[in-house]
Scaffold this motif. Structure first.
Motif, PDB file in Angstrom:
ATOM      1  N   TYR A 198       2.214 -38.234  15.078  1.00  0.00           N
ATOM      2  CA  TYR A 198       1.647 -38.352  16.423  1.00  0.00           C
ATOM      3  C   TYR A 198       0.306 -37.649  16.457  1.00  0.00           C
ATOM      4  CZ  TYR A 198       1.891 -39.040  21.514  1.00  0.00           C
ATOM      5  OH  TYR A 198       1.678 -39.462  22.809  1.00  0.00           O
ATOM      6  N   SER A 199      -0.673 -38.302  17.014  1.00  0.00           N
ATOM      7  CA  SER A 199      -1.996 -37.732  17.203  1.00  0.00           C
ATOM      8  C   SER A 199      -2.504 -38.205  18.553  1.00  0.00           C
ATOM      9  CB  SER A 199      -2.951 -38.188  16.087  1.00  0.00           C
ATOM     10  OG  SER A 199      -4.268 -37.725  16.328  1.00  0.00           O
ATOM     11  N   ARG A 200      -2.732 -37.242  19.446  1.00  0.00           N
ATOM     12  CA  ARG A 200      -3.164 -37.642  20.783  1.00  0.00           C
ATOM     13  C   ARG A 200      -4.029 -36.561  21.423  1.00  0.00           C
ATOM     14  NH1 ARG A 200       0.299 -39.733  26.120  1.00  0.00           N
ATOM     15  NH2 ARG A 200      -1.563 -39.926  27.426  1.00  0.00           N
ATOM     16  N   ALA A 201      -5.021 -37.014  22.173  1.00  0.00           N
ATOM     17  CA  ALA A 201      -5.848 -36.131  22.988  1.00  0.00           C
ATOM     18  C   ALA A 201      -5.430 -36.288  24.443  1.00  0.00           C
ATOM     19  CB  ALA A 201      -7.326 -36.478  22.821  1.00  0.00           C
ATOM     20  N   THR A 255     -12.782 -34.029  19.144  1.00  0.00           N
ATOM     21  CA  THR A 255     -13.467 -32.967  19.875  1.00  0.00           C
ATOM     22  C   THR A 255     -13.490 -31.684  19.045  1.00  0.00           C
ATOM     23  OG1 THR A 255     -12.899 -33.890  22.035  1.00  0.00           O
ATOM     24  CG2 THR A 255     -13.433 -31.550  21.968  1.00  0.00           C
ATOM     25  N   LEU A 256     -14.630 -31.010  19.081  1.00  0.00           N
ATOM     26  CA  LEU A 256     -14.830 -29.769  18.337  1.00  0.00           C
ATOM     27  C   LEU A 256     -14.366 -28.593  19.198  1.00  0.00           C
ATOM     28  CD1 LEU A 256     -16.269 -29.104  15.545  1.00  0.00           C
ATOM     29  CD2 LEU A 256     -18.246 -28.439  16.919  1.00  0.00           C
ATOM     30  N   PHE A 257     -13.537 -27.717  18.618  1.00  0.00           N
ATOM     31  CA  PHE A 257     -12.994 -26.572  19.340  1.00  0.00           C
ATOM     32  C   PHE A 257     -13.472 -25.257  18.744  1.00  0.00           C
ATOM     33  CE2 PHE A 257     -10.117 -29.732  20.883  1.00  0.00           C
ATOM     34  CZ  PHE A 257      -9.541 -29.231  22.058  1.00  0.00           C
ATOM     35  N   THR A 303     -24.232 -30.985  19.569  1.00  0.00           N
ATOM     36  CA  THR A 303     -24.340 -30.625  20.988  1.00  0.00           C
ATOM     37  C   THR A 303     -23.375 -31.395  21.879  1.00  0.00           C
ATOM     38  OG1 THR A 303     -26.106 -32.256  21.294  1.00  0.00           O
ATOM     39  CG2 THR A 303     -26.775 -30.005  20.736  1.00  0.00           C
ATOM     40  N   THR A 304     -22.693 -32.392  21.336  1.00  0.00           N
ATOM     41  CA  THR A 304     -21.800 -33.201  22.169  1.00  0.00           C
ATOM     42  C   THR A 304     -20.368 -33.133  21.646  1.00  0.00           C
ATOM     43  OG1 THR A 304     -22.247 -35.188  20.844  1.00  0.00           O
ATOM     44  CG2 THR A 304     -23.644 -34.803  22.768  1.00  0.00           C
ATOM     45  N   SER A 317     -14.106 -26.262  14.787  1.00  0.00           N
ATOM     46  CA  SER A 317     -13.568 -27.318  13.939  1.00  0.00           C
ATOM     47  C   SER A 317     -12.800 -28.330  14.772  1.00  0.00           C
ATOM     48  CB  SER A 317     -12.666 -26.725  12.856  1.00  0.00           C
ATOM     49  OG  SER A 317     -12.337 -27.691  11.867  1.00  0.00           O
ATOM     50  N   THR A 318     -12.300 -29.341  14.093  1.00  0.00           N
ATOM     51  CA  THR A 318     -11.501 -30.393  14.711  1.00  0.00           C
ATOM     52  C   THR A 318     -10.092 -30.371  14.136  1.00  0.00           C
ATOM     53  OG1 THR A 318     -12.069 -32.015  13.018  1.00  0.00           O
ATOM     54  CG2 THR A 318     -13.560 -31.855  14.915  1.00  0.00           C
ATOM     55  N   ALA A 319      -9.183 -31.022  14.828  1.00  0.00           N
ATOM     56  CA  ALA A 319      -7.812 -31.109  14.319  1.00  0.00           C
ATOM     57  C   ALA A 319      -7.777 -31.801  12.965  1.00  0.00           C
ATOM     58  CB  ALA A 319      -6.935 -31.847  15.325  1.00  0.00           C
ATOM     59  N   GLY A 320      -8.595 -32.825  12.795  1.00  0.00           N
ATOM     60  CA  GLY A 320      -8.629 -33.551  11.525  1.00  0.00           C
ATOM     61  C   GLY A 320      -9.078 -32.699  10.364  1.00  0.00           C
TER      62      GLY A 320
END
Length: 415
Positions: free
Chosen positions: A63-66, A90-92, A231-232, A297-300
């Motif tokens: 499962y992968s969900r935002a 999304t970068l966290f 920046t995004t 970083s990202t989840a990926g």
């Protein structure tokens, strides 16, 4: 207020559902429904703006969900319209996941190359520790939070640059006996970051980029993303540093520094933090780069690191780390934790996980839980701070979400 209380109660109901008397395994569809109910209840209750959840088993994405949005409120706590939608890329701000994703992995590499030993005295690398009880402190003590250091100290009152900041840390007295108890401390990992630089001859961010992130394909992982042109699609954290301000000024929290003139420094940020590390010591005193916090970083990308560890140090057909060094770092100590990594199954983000499981959390709302025995991982990234402080003056604690999601995964797997 009444609506918020009712919605928060709905979150409790969603989590309690995971603990239901029905011992039957969840189907994969059932798992997704359970995870959705836990996360969406928290969003509906305005406890968090959004989240990203990634669950993998045997290299398969289960499962992968935002969920929700990457920023809900502006600095004045007004709703953004339109609010940027969260997505899985999304970068966290990883917060303390920096300690394991960057610092611990770097130390594993250096140990594997024979450049350090985990029982080396810290004084071998930092002369400020060649005195008194500090002579007893080893890299192992720093990695396990048993060095007796201050749990937290507002270093930015005394330094604004990384080189002078580490001198301040070296000069602080010990707060606890060396090796006697686990007292979680960012300062120890700040020291480890500097030791990586001294051993490698490279800056911390450069070493990690060249030796960790690029070889693992973690192309989105970086310090100071704004300075690198990103920046995004970044999850926003808090409006300034309101809780850290309380840590300095509110003696009831237990972090007050005797003799510190709390009004002698007034550099607090007055805007929503997005692409700047939330942690005050990392930003104000360490230029955004620290062994304790600072990575984005990202989840990926995080999943790539997790996969390497579950694959015994291999990346495809290439060896990245030896199995021996992984065993060294992932063997629990007397406090039930590994080197850098948390391994105590009492932690809510990996509650009742089987022996050998490991993970970590970050103050911004991030967490990793890995169950090597089942080749299973759960990554949860939450931007909890953007909602702001609660009425009691603290941020919402996302442990109920972590617990609910992890328990649902365990029930799906049949544990």
């Amino acid at each position: 207020m009444k609506r918020t209380i009712l919605l928060a109660a709905a979150l409790v109901v969603a989590i309690v559902g995971v603990y239901g008397q029905d011992r039957a395994r969840l189907s994969e569809a059932g798992l997704r429904l359970r995870v959705d109910s836990v996360v969406q209840a928290a969003i509906a209750a305005d406890l968090i703006p959004g989240a990203v959840v990634v669950i993998e088993k045997d290299r398969r994405v289960v499962y992968s969900r935002a969920y929700g949005v990457s920023q809900k409120y502006d600095f004045h706590h007004q709703l953004l319209r339109p609010a940027p939608v969260m997505d899985t890329a999304t970068l966290f701000d990883l917060a303390s996941l920096t300690k394991v994703v960057g610092t611990t992995t770097s130390l594993m590499l250096l140990a594997d190359r024979g450049l350090i030993q985990v029982d080396d005295p810290v004084s071998k690398y930092l002369p400020g520790f060649d005195t008194g009880a500090k002579k007893e402190i080893t890299l192992r003590h720093l990695l396990t939070h048993t060095a007796g250091l201050y749990e937290w100290y507002p270093l930015y009152y005394r330094s604004a640059r990384r080189d002078s900041t580490i001198r301040v840390v070296e000069g602080l007295p010990l707060r606890f006996p060396v090796g006697r108890q686990r007292k979680y401390s960012d300062l120890g990992f700040m020291l480890l970051g500097v030791i990586i630089e001294k051993v490698s001859g490279m800056s911390l961010d450069s070493f990690e980029r060249v030796n960790v992130f690029q070889p693992l394909g973690m192309v989105h992982t970086t310090y100071n993303p704004l300075r690198h042109g990103v920046t995004t699609d970044i999850a926003a954290t808090s409006p300034g540093n309101p809780y850290e301000y309380r840590m300095v000024h509110d003696t009831s929290l237990g972090f007050a520094v005797p003799g510190l003139d709390t009004n002698s420094w007034k550099g607090w940020r007055q805007y929503v933090l997005k692409g700047e590390v939330n942690d005050g010591n990392a930003w104000y005193s360490s230029e955004g780069v620290s062994g304790a916090a600072g990575l984005f970083s990202t989840a990926g990308d995080i999943q790539l690191l997790v996969n390497m560890l579950m694959d015994g140090g291999n990346v495809g057909k290439r060896r990245f780390l030896s199995e021996a060094v992984i065993r060294t770092f992932l063997t629990p100590d007397s406090f039930r934790n590994g080197l850098g990594w948390m391994m105590d199954p009492e932690n809510s983000f990996m509650r009742d996980a089987p022996a050998g499981s490991f993970g970590h959390t970050g103050f911004t709302g991030t967490s990793i839980a890995v169950v090597p025995e089942d080749r299973l991982s759960v990554i949860i990234l939450i931007n909890r701070q953007n909602v702001g402080l609660q009425a009691n003056g603290v941020y919402y604690n996302p442990n109920p979400i972590r617990l609910g999601v992890f328990k649902a995964v365990m029930k799906w797997y049949g544990r």
